[in-house]
Design an enzyme around this catalytic site. Structure first.
Site, short mmCIF file in Angstrom:
data_model
loop_
_atom_site.label_atom_id
_atom_site.label_comp_id
_atom_site.label_asym_id
_atom_site.label_seq_id
_atom_site.Cartn_x
_atom_site.Cartn_y
_atom_site.Cartn_z
N HIS A 804 0.88 -1.28 0.03
CA HIS A 804 -0.10 -0.17 -0.06
C HIS A 804 0.92 1.17 -0.17
O HIS A 804 1.60 1.53 1.04
CB HIS A 804 -1.08 0.17 1.40
CG HIS A 804 -2.09 -1.15 1.13
ND1 HIS A 804 -2.31 -1.86 2.35
CD2 HIS A 804 -2.59 -1.55 0.17
CE1 HIS A 804 -3.01 -2.60 1.84
NE2 HIS A 804 -3.44 -2.68 0.51
N GLU A 807 1.22 3.86 2.82
CA GLU A 807 1.80 3.46 4.17
C GLU A 807 3.57 3.61 4.12
O GLU A 807 4.05 2.35 4.33
CB GLU A 807 1.45 2.12 4.55
CG GLU A 807 -0.09 2.04 4.70
CD GLU A 807 -0.87 0.67 4.55
OE1 GLU A 807 -2.01 0.56 4.57
OE2 GLU A 807 -0.01 -0.36 4.38
N HIS A 901 2.98 -3.30 6.95
CA HIS A 901 1.96 -2.13 6.55
C HIS A 901 1.94 -0.89 7.73
O HIS A 901 2.46 -1.17 8.52
CB HIS A 901 0.41 -3.01 6.73
CG HIS A 901 0.12 -3.75 5.43
ND1 HIS A 901 -0.65 -3.38 4.61
CD2 HIS A 901 0.60 -4.89 5.12
CE1 HIS A 901 -0.78 -4.33 3.65
NE2 HIS A 901 0.23 -5.40 4.20
N GLU A 986 1.32 -4.24 11.48
CA GLU A 986 0.89 -2.93 11.15
C GLU A 986 1.57 -1.83 12.17
O GLU A 986 1.59 -2.19 13.44
CB GLU A 986 -0.77 -2.87 11.84
CG GLU A 986 -1.54 -3.84 10.68
CD GLU A 986 -1.99 -3.11 9.36
OE1 GLU A 986 -1.67 -2.06 9.51
OE2 GLU A 986 -2.74 -4.09 8.69
ZN LIG Z 1 -1.96 -1.80 4.16
#
Ligand SMILES: [Zn+2]
Length: 1068
Positions: A804, A807, A901, A986
């Site tokens: 992504h 990010e 992420h 994350e």
């Molecule tokens: Zn992500």
């Protein structure tokens, strides 16, 4: 409740209904009143369960229907009804069925002049109206007209009656049919006049409840489109705005202010975004059919009913609700299903990406450990890499940077000394570097301080004066020799001069190399410029910045400023000063507005509109070939004045909430600061709020979601210098060219006799960029057969990141992982000697380059393509998966797979893993889980990281498998490849609310540290596993001993517990 009391109550209720005798009814009412006036709600609920509501309502109807109703009975009865009705959810319905509505309305009409009786009737009506159906029925029977007769303009008499009548009316208007009736009968201007009248007489704030009730009436009516139109026609916006604009801080008016704001927001005319189209400015001819994104299901109804309750976010909880109905409950879909998604022969192409398995290392001398003379300095700009101790003191040791011999590792710099328990003191006592103070002040939460720049050396100061036009520092990507333009050549010379005068060596960065890399990077818009920060480089600040304390009520001030545009437009400029897709007047540097620019790698700003002298509305671009995902921004702004607070509003954000409401700030990089020796991205901005605005997606258009809402991110910035060039970004940018530069320097910095570092191309992206694949392990001890055997048998660890593009935090974590793995830290050495790391640091280069937030050039989320990726459409996913399949096919499935992420809603760093049992339990699925066997080792790594990494917390980890995530890397690698430890890691965009970093926002240093800690976690995981070799255990123990002196006792204990499996503790 005692038995006796219970049966006593039932007798009382029965007697009440059957008794015709006035005295006994009064006595019973008296008794009931006494009974309910003490004790808890439980007593009332018990009475309701025993038919208390019905008994009272029947008594009411019987008493009221007599020729001359007896108010001596009725008044206490009404008081009881009001009390019981408040607790009885079905009270309105019961009153309707027992015909108590009519009799009460009749009694109220009869008593218009008898305030005491009337007040009692109104209390009953108020509880009846709590049911919308009953309210509608009351409306049909004329209750609203009756109430409006009672609600008079200002008077000193009977204000309690007036207040209650207004409250009943507000309750009735919750019914849409009543609201419609109210609009048709012109109640809106009437209510506004009434409110104005009470307001103007309310000098002592004694009538706040009456005003609040009247405003609630308007608020309910304003849920209808016709209601909002009537409100606007009656000058409602102007009237209410003028009422509250000067009293926002008055606590005693809070009940009025909050509703006025809700009404103003609700009634602000909705409009489409000031864009010709929501489709991205950039489009790219992609192979295959461009799948226009599936039309969204309407989440909000059309305007007629969009009863959006917009509460002040000041008090909102930031907890993110997890959806349980998204959990996968189909055991077949949860069970591991190893299998290929492609012909087996295709896997052979990945053999070339695992050269470590076939390399014979003939060049290796059989005696390892000889001193190495640096034969690895072919890298032209090597002198830019500092040879002194690393300025950031992170993980690099000087010997490693200079590519020479490994010396004793400075213990205070080692990773072990930074684990969670030992970290806080180190971190918080870290000193500020020289010259940091003035800059940091500017970025503190307190606006209005400017940097005097007093610590600038004379040479720098005079240079800066000469530099004048900071705009020239838009770095051309193409150097002078490639261009005929004199202007470009001058700029290039200027840049050269700057570099020679100002550049301080920076670890793992080199501007010349960056320029060379950027030249090769291919973008959709064919960028010709580089952003200064990416080119020049970034040094993390020496200490992390605290989260922004939100000023109470700041959001309403901002919203009121927005409303003022409509009501007092005299200072509104509304001039487009920057736009990617419309011709706009050439920027006139003489004019007093800011200049914007975003046509560089990872840049994203589509349009800027000067709203007021120091206020700008900004729009960010949708992802390429998409109409959505606006969140990431990165742009240059110049032409600012000193000490002026500028307000910026990004008005087309999409997510319903953001960490910007909970302490997060955006990031800023000042070119002048960089030239003064502080090339640092810092958190900046104050008065930051994120709230729903009045923009809606156009309703027309095939496939477009109609009525979609947008959100405003508003922030104020005081720039550190006048006439500076500053860059603002959602988060610390990290471009593809930065990655390629970094990998090159990393590869050249390693001690090649010890570190096996290979960078190759996984595949080409749709945009024509190379997606790099990195292999890191230790060189075999020698080319002896047993050493080669050990080398080839090392288990694999696979780490990926940045699928992504928005990010960027994931890239900083990855940067930390990469630098740590090649470092001379003893932990890193152990890791290299025991594992082979396969790393894909950027799964979506095209997205990163083109300033996307979420998607690839096809406008699709690549982390939803893992189930069946196509070699042509999602090449990076296809080949990442292919490589994993290949490793599986040769029996070398990775121990751990992790995809890095960034998370925009939560704080800290945490893992998502996969567990069948936890998913089924959470979903309360009926499937029996007792005969399912599951290895619980997926929990070990997060538990280890929780103990080690300052930023990590186990409490946010989740191991649930969601249906909507079936095609993510984590779930597919777990299910198809059978990797039980398959994770998404994350990292918050914001910071931590636990551990040593509690209350701090992440800087790049903390993110990089997390990347290193992740590696330490992998080592500890191995030490704790049953398969860990005795040799590794012994070496880990020795390592701990070596660190002993520097680690405090508590930390040491923690490490012992964490690091050592039971069977080893005896060694100590
Ligand atoms: Zn992500």
């Amino acid at each position: 409740m005692a038995e006796q009391e219970a049966s006593g109550l039932q007798v009382l209720l029965q007697t009440l209904q059957s008794s015709l005798d006035r005295e006994s009814i009064l006595a019973i009412l008296q008794l009931l009143g006494d009974l309910l006036s003490v004790g808890t709600d439980r007593r009332i609920r018990y009475m309701i369960s025993k038919g208390g509501s019905e008994a009272l309502l029947r008594t009411l109807v019987d008493t009221a229907r007599t020729a001359s109703p007896d108010y001596v009975i009725l008044l206490p009865l009404f008081r009881l009804l009001a009390k019981v009705g408040l607790r009885d959810k079905k009270f309105g319905q019961k009153a309707l069925e027992l015909e108590a509505l009519d009799v009460t309305l009749i009694l109220a009409r009869k008593n218009l002049c008898h305030s005491q009786n009337l007040l009692h009737c109104l209390w009953a009506l108020r509880v009846f109206a709590s049911s919308v159906t009953t309210g509608a029925m009351l409306g049909i029977n004329g209750a609203m007209e009756l109430l409006l007769k009672v609600i008079t303009p200002y008077t000193q008499k009977h204000t309690q009656v007036i207040r209650t009548a207004a409250e009943v009316l507000a309750a009735l208007l919750k019914s849409k049919s009543n609201s419609r009736r109210a609009v048709n009968r012109s109640y809106v201007p009437r209510l506004l006049r009434l409110h104005q009248d009470w307001h103007s007489h309310d000098t002592a704030h004694s009538f706040v409840p009456i005003r609040r009730a009247l405003l609630l009436c308007l608020k309910h009516i304003a849920k209808l489109r016709s209601g909002r139109e009537a409100f606007l026609a009656a000058q409602g916006m102007e009237i209410l705005f003028s009422i509250i604009q000067n009293c926002l801080d008055d606590q005693s008016l809070e009940p009025v202010i909050s509703i006025v704001l809700q009404i103003l927001r609700q009634c602000y005319p909705k409009s489409p975004l000031p864009l010709l189209t929501t489709s991205s400015t950039y489009s790219f001819p992609v192979p295959g059919i461009v799948t226009s994104e599936a039309p969204r299901v309407l989440t909000e109804e059309d305007y007629e009913d969009d009863s959006e309750e917009e509460e002040d976010k000041d008090s909102d909880s930031e907890d993110v609700k997890e959806e349980d109905d998204d959990l996968e409950t189909d055991v077949n879909k949860l069970s591991s299903k190893p299998g290929l998604d492609r012909p087996e022969e295709e896997l052979m192409q990945y053999k070339a990406m695992c050269l470590e398995l076939s390399c014979s290392f003939e060049e290796l001398e059989s005696k390892p450990g000889d001193d190495l003379n640096s034969d690895e300095t072919e890298y032209a700009n090597h002198h830019h890499i500092p040879t002194a101790a690393s300025p950031k003191g992170l993980f690099l040791n000087k010997d490693q940077i200079s590519g020479g011999q490994e010396k004793e590792v400075l213990v205070q710099n080692s990773l072990l000394s930074r684990v969670k328990m030992g970290r806080s003191s180190i971190h918080l006592t870290s000193k500020r570097g020289p010259g940091m103070n003035s800059y940091r002040n500017v970025h503190s939460n307190d606006p209005g301080i400017d940097s005097s720049g007093s610590d600038v050396s004379d040479i720098q100061a005079s240079f800066l004066e000469d530099a004048g036009d900071m705009d020239a520092i838009s770095c051309p990507r193409i150097s002078a020799s490639f261009s005929n333009s004199t202007k470009t050549r001058e700029t290039a010379e200027f840049i050269d001069q700057l570099l020679q005068t100002h550049l301080k060596p920076m670890v793992f960065h080199d501007p010349y190399l960056y320029m060379a890399k950027a030249r090769r990077t291919r973008s959709v818009a064919d960028f010709t410029m580089m952003a200064f920060p990416d080119f020049w480089g970034h040094c993390p600040p020496l200490s992390a910045q605290p989260m922004l304390q939100r000023k109470c009520g700041v959001q309403r001030i901002k919203i009121l400023e927005d409303v003022r545009r409509l009501i007092q437009p005299s200072d509104i400029i509304n001039k487009v000063v920057f736009s990617l897709d419309e011709p706009w007047p050439l920027q006139d540097t003489a004019s007093d507005c800011l200049q914007f620019f975003s046509a560089f790698e990872s840049g994203n700003l589509r349009k800027a509109i000067q709203v007021r002298e120091f206020e700008y509305d900004l729009l960010v671009n949708a992802d390429v070939n998409s109409t959505q995902h606006q969140q990431w921004f990165y742009f240059k702004v110049s032409g600012m004045r000193a000490a002026v607070p500028y307000r910026f509003n990004i008005i087309n954000c999409e997510k319903p909430n953001s960490q910007f409401n909970y302490g997060m700030q955006l990031t800023l990089y000042s070119v002048k600061e960089a030239l003064l020796g502080r090339p640092t991205w810092v958190r900046t901005g104050y008065d930051i709020c994120y709230y729903k605005n009045h923009y809606r997606q156009r309703t027309a258009g095939a496939g477009a979601a109609s009525g979609k809402c947008y959100y405003t991110l508003t922030f104020a910035v005081i720039f550190p210098h006048a006439e500076d060039a500053c860059y603002l970004a959602y988060h610390y940018p990290y471009t593809y060219s930065a990655l390629m530069t970094h990998l090159d320097i990393l590869g050249k910095s390693v001690n090649r006799k010890q570190v096996y570092f290979r960078q190759e191309v996984l595949c080409q992206t749709l945009g024509g960029n190379s997606c790099p694949l990195v292999t890191i392990t230790a060189m075999p001890e020698s080319d002896r057969a047993d050493h080669l055997e050990q080398f080839r048998q090392r288990p694999y660890q696979v780490i990926t990141a940045r699928v992504h593009p928005g990010e960027s935090n994931a890239s900083w974590v990855m940067k930390g992982t990469l630098e740590f793995l090649v470092s001379s830290d003893p932990v890193a050495r152990l890791l290299r000697e025991n594992f082979i790391f396969k790393i894909i640091p950027m799964l979506n280069p095209d997205g990163v380059i083109n300033g996307n937030h979420r998607c690839s050039l096809r406008g699709e989320d690549l982390n939803r393509q893992w189930l069946s990726p196509s070699a042509h459409l999602q090449p990076t996913i296809y080949h990442a998966k292919g490589l994993l399949h290949y490793l599986g096919s040769i029996g070398r499935r990775p121990t751990v797979f992790c995809d890095f992420h960034g998370h925009s809603q939560k704080k800290n760093v945490f893992l998502y893993g996969c567990s069948i049992k936890e998913t089924l339990w959470q979903a309360e699925a009926t499937v029996g889980t007792s005969n399912l066997s599951e290895d619980v080792s997926y929990r070990t790594l997060p538990k280890i990281l929780d103990k080690l990494a300052p930023a990590f917390t186990m409490s946010s980890c989740s191991f649930l498998v969601e249906k909507s995530r079936a095609s993510t890397a984590r779930v597919v690698v777990w299910r198809e490849m059978g990797v039980s430890r398959s994770y998404t890691m994350e990292s918050s965009y914001c910071g931590c609310n636990q551990g040593p970093y509690q209350g701090l926002q992440f800087g790049t240093g903390e993110l990089e540290e997390m990347g290193a800690m992740f590696c330490l976690g992998l080592l500890v995981l191995e030490l704790k596993s049953g398969s860990c070799s005795h040799q590794l255990l012994t070496r880990a123990a020795a390592l701990l001993n070596a660190e002993e002196e520097s680690l405090d006792f508590y930390l040491q204990r923690q490490l012992l517990i964490c690091l050592l499996p039971k069977r080893l503790v005896c060694i100590f």
